[in-house]
Write a protein that holds these residues in place. Sequence first.
Motif, PDB file in Angstrom:
ATOM      1  N   LEU A   1     -28.684  11.219  20.861  1.00 34.06           N
ATOM      2  CA  LEU A   1     -29.815  11.703  21.623  1.00 34.06           C
ATOM      3  C   LEU A   1     -30.376  10.638  22.556  1.00 34.06           C
ATOM      4  N   ALA A   2     -30.033   9.388  22.312  1.00 32.30           N
ATOM      5  CA  ALA A   2     -30.485   8.315  23.204  1.00 32.30           C
ATOM      6  C   ALA A   2     -29.878   8.493  24.588  1.00 32.30           C
ATOM      7  N   ASN A   3     -28.637   8.954  24.647  1.00 35.75           N
ATOM      8  CA  ASN A   3     -28.002   9.203  25.942  1.00 35.75           C
ATOM      9  C   ASN A   3     -28.719  10.317  26.693  1.00 35.75           C
ATOM     10  N   LEU A   4     -29.184  11.336  25.986  1.00 36.32           N
ATOM     11  CA  LEU A   4     -29.931  12.412  26.637  1.00 36.32           C
ATOM     12  C   LEU A   4     -31.223  11.882  27.248  1.00 36.32           C
ATOM     13  N   GLU A   5     -31.898  11.008  26.533  1.00 33.80           N
ATOM     14  CA  GLU A   5     -33.134  10.429  27.065  1.00 33.80           C
ATOM     15  C   GLU A   5     -32.842   9.647  28.344  1.00 33.80           C
ATOM     16  N   TYR A   6     -31.753   8.905  28.346  1.00 31.88           N
ATOM     17  CA  TYR A   6     -31.340   8.166  29.548  1.00 31.88           C
ATOM     18  C   TYR A   6     -31.063   9.133  30.699  1.00 31.88           C
ATOM     19  N   LEU A   7     -30.332  10.226  30.413  1.00 30.12           N
ATOM     20  CA  LEU A   7     -30.000  11.201  31.457  1.00 30.12           C
ATOM     21  C   LEU A   7     -31.245  11.893  32.006  1.00 30.12           C
ATOM     22  N   ILE A   8     -32.195  12.199  31.142  1.00 29.32           N
ATOM     23  CA  ILE A   8     -33.448  12.823  31.576  1.00 29.32           C
ATOM     24  C   ILE A   8     -34.202  11.879  32.517  1.00 29.32           C
ATOM     25  N   LYS A   9     -34.333  10.620  32.103  1.00 26.87           N
ATOM     26  CA  LYS A   9     -35.050   9.640  32.932  1.00 26.87           C
ATOM     27  C   LYS A   9     -34.328   9.405  34.261  1.00 26.87           C
ATOM     28  N   LYS A  10     -33.008   9.354  34.220  1.00 25.31           N
ATOM     29  CA  LYS A  10     -32.214   9.169  35.433  1.00 25.31           C
ATOM     30  C   LYS A  10     -32.391  10.368  36.370  1.00 25.31           C
ATOM     31  N   PHE A  11     -32.345  11.585  35.815  1.00 26.06           N
ATOM     32  CA  PHE A  11     -32.531  12.783  36.627  1.00 26.06           C
ATOM     33  C   PHE A  11     -33.897  12.757  37.306  1.00 26.06           C
ATOM     34  N   LYS A  12     -34.938  12.451  36.542  1.00 30.53           N
ATOM     35  CA  LYS A  12     -36.289  12.430  37.105  1.00 30.53           C
ATOM     36  C   LYS A  12     -36.434  11.357  38.183  1.00 30.53           C
ATOM     37  N   ALA A  13     -35.790  10.214  37.983  1.00 28.99           N
ATOM     38  CA  ALA A  13     -35.879   9.140  38.973  1.00 28.99           C
ATOM     39  C   ALA A  13     -35.169   9.527  40.269  1.00 28.99           C
ATOM     40  N   GLU A  14     -34.066  10.245  40.157  1.00 25.79           N
ATOM     41  CA  GLU A  14     -33.270  10.608  41.327  1.00 25.79           C
ATOM     42  C   GLU A  14     -33.701  11.930  41.967  1.00 25.79           C
ATOM     43  N   ASN A  15     -34.444  12.749  41.236  1.00 25.74           N
ATOM     44  CA  ASN A  15     -34.820  14.090  41.710  1.00 25.74           C
ATOM     45  C   ASN A  15     -36.287  14.348  41.425  1.00 25.74           C
ATOM     46  N   PRO A  16     -37.160  14.026  42.375  1.00 30.74           N
ATOM     47  CA  PRO A  16     -38.592  14.287  42.162  1.00 30.74           C
ATOM     48  C   PRO A  16     -38.860  15.771  41.942  1.00 30.74           C
ATOM     49  N   GLU A  17     -40.023  16.075  41.410  1.00 32.92           N
ATOM     50  CA  GLU A  17     -40.373  17.454  41.062  1.00 32.92           C
ATOM     51  C   GLU A  17     -40.276  18.398  42.264  1.00 32.92           C
ATOM     52  N   ASP A  18     -40.611  17.927  43.455  1.00 35.42           N
ATOM     53  CA  ASP A  18     -40.586  18.792  44.641  1.00 35.42           C
ATOM     54  C   ASP A  18     -39.223  18.833  45.343  1.00 35.42           C
ATOM     55  N   SER A  19     -38.210  18.172  44.771  1.00 38.79           N
ATOM     56  CA  SER A  19     -36.872  18.201  45.364  1.00 38.79           C
ATOM     57  C   SER A  19     -36.179  19.525  45.052  1.00 38.79           C
ATOM     58  N   LYS A  20     -35.104  19.794  45.772  1.00 35.83           N
ATOM     59  CA  LYS A  20     -34.356  21.039  45.542  1.00 35.83           C
ATOM     60  C   LYS A  20     -33.863  21.115  44.096  1.00 35.83           C
ATOM     61  N   LEU A  21     -33.254  20.052  43.583  1.00 33.97           N
ATOM     62  CA  LEU A  21     -32.771  20.060  42.198  1.00 33.97           C
ATOM     63  C   LEU A  21     -33.924  20.076  41.195  1.00 33.97           C
ATOM     64  N   GLY A  22     -35.026  19.440  41.553  1.00 35.83           N
ATOM     65  CA  GLY A  22     -36.191  19.446  40.677  1.00 35.83           C
ATOM     66  C   GLY A  22     -36.766  20.843  40.490  1.00 35.83           C
ATOM     67  N   GLN A  23     -36.634  21.684  41.521  1.00 35.47           N
ATOM     68  CA  GLN A  23     -37.200  23.024  41.454  1.00 35.47           C
ATOM     69  C   GLN A  23     -36.195  24.106  41.107  1.00 35.47           C
ATOM     70  N   LYS A  24     -34.921  23.923  41.458  1.00 35.92           N
ATOM     71  CA  LYS A  24     -33.956  25.016  41.346  1.00 35.92           C
ATOM     72  C   LYS A  24     -32.935  24.867  40.218  1.00 35.92           C
ATOM     73  N   SER A  25     -32.725  23.675  39.710  1.00 31.80           N
ATOM     74  CA  SER A  25     -31.694  23.488  38.676  1.00 31.80           C
ATOM     75  C   SER A  25     -32.277  23.678  37.275  1.00 31.80           C
ATOM     76  N   LEU A  26     -31.410  23.996  36.330  1.00 29.88           N
ATOM     77  CA  LEU A  26     -31.843  24.120  34.941  1.00 29.88           C
ATOM     78  C   LEU A  26     -32.452  22.799  34.456  1.00 29.88           C
ATOM     79  N   MET A  27     -31.796  21.698  34.791  1.00 29.44           N
ATOM     80  CA  MET A  27     -32.302  20.388  34.374  1.00 29.44           C
ATOM     81  C   MET A  27     -33.684  20.135  34.981  1.00 29.44           C
ATOM     82  N   GLY A  28     -33.864  20.477  36.245  1.00 36.33           N
ATOM     83  CA  GLY A  28     -35.157  20.278  36.889  1.00 36.33           C
ATOM     84  C   GLY A  28     -36.235  21.151  36.277  1.00 36.33           C
ATOM     85  N   ARG A  29     -35.885  22.392  36.001  1.00 33.48           N
ATOM     86  CA  ARG A  29     -36.876  23.298  35.401  1.00 33.48           C
ATOM     87  C   ARG A  29     -37.280  22.812  34.005  1.00 33.48           C
ATOM     88  N   LEU A  30     -36.326  22.256  33.269  1.00 32.49           N
ATOM     89  CA  LEU A  30     -36.675  21.703  31.957  1.00 32.49           C
ATOM     90  C   LEU A  30     -37.517  20.441  32.109  1.00 32.49           C
TER      91      LEU A  30
END
Length: 138
Positions: A1-30
């Motif tokens: 689960l440590a890898n998931l935490e890394y992936l979540i933080k990486k996703f958020k750093a690369e995709n702000p909430e108002d970005s296309k992936l932040g709003q439209k992807s499953l990962m962004g919605r989560l």
Amino acid sequence: LANLEYLIKKFKAENPEDSKLGQKSLMGRLCYGKDENGDPLSIEALKDNLVLMLFAGHDTTYASLGSTLHYLSLYPEMHAELEKEAISFRDPLDFDELKNAPVMTAFLTEMWRMDPPVARAQRMLLNDVEFSGFNAKK
């Protein structure tokens, strides 16, 4: 689960909430979703939901593939109709064309009606619950 935490933080750093992936992807919605109180989901809740999605996706895909093979072996005429429809698709495959394919849609809908990929759902309580004299523990 440590890898998931890394992936979540990486996703958020690369995709702000108002970005296309932040709003439209499953990962962004989560990652940017809110709980019932309007608060952001905790890192633990995010990890739990991602694991759930991973296993749910695997299990339903596995069950659907098995059912597909089963019903296609029973109904070769349906196999032939699906093959004919698939051959008519453009290259590269277009998602809109695929989601509007009448033979495939009818086959999958009927297959899932006869043999649902998920027979039951399990839930985890967040708090102890009392309902009609029955007590369920967290």
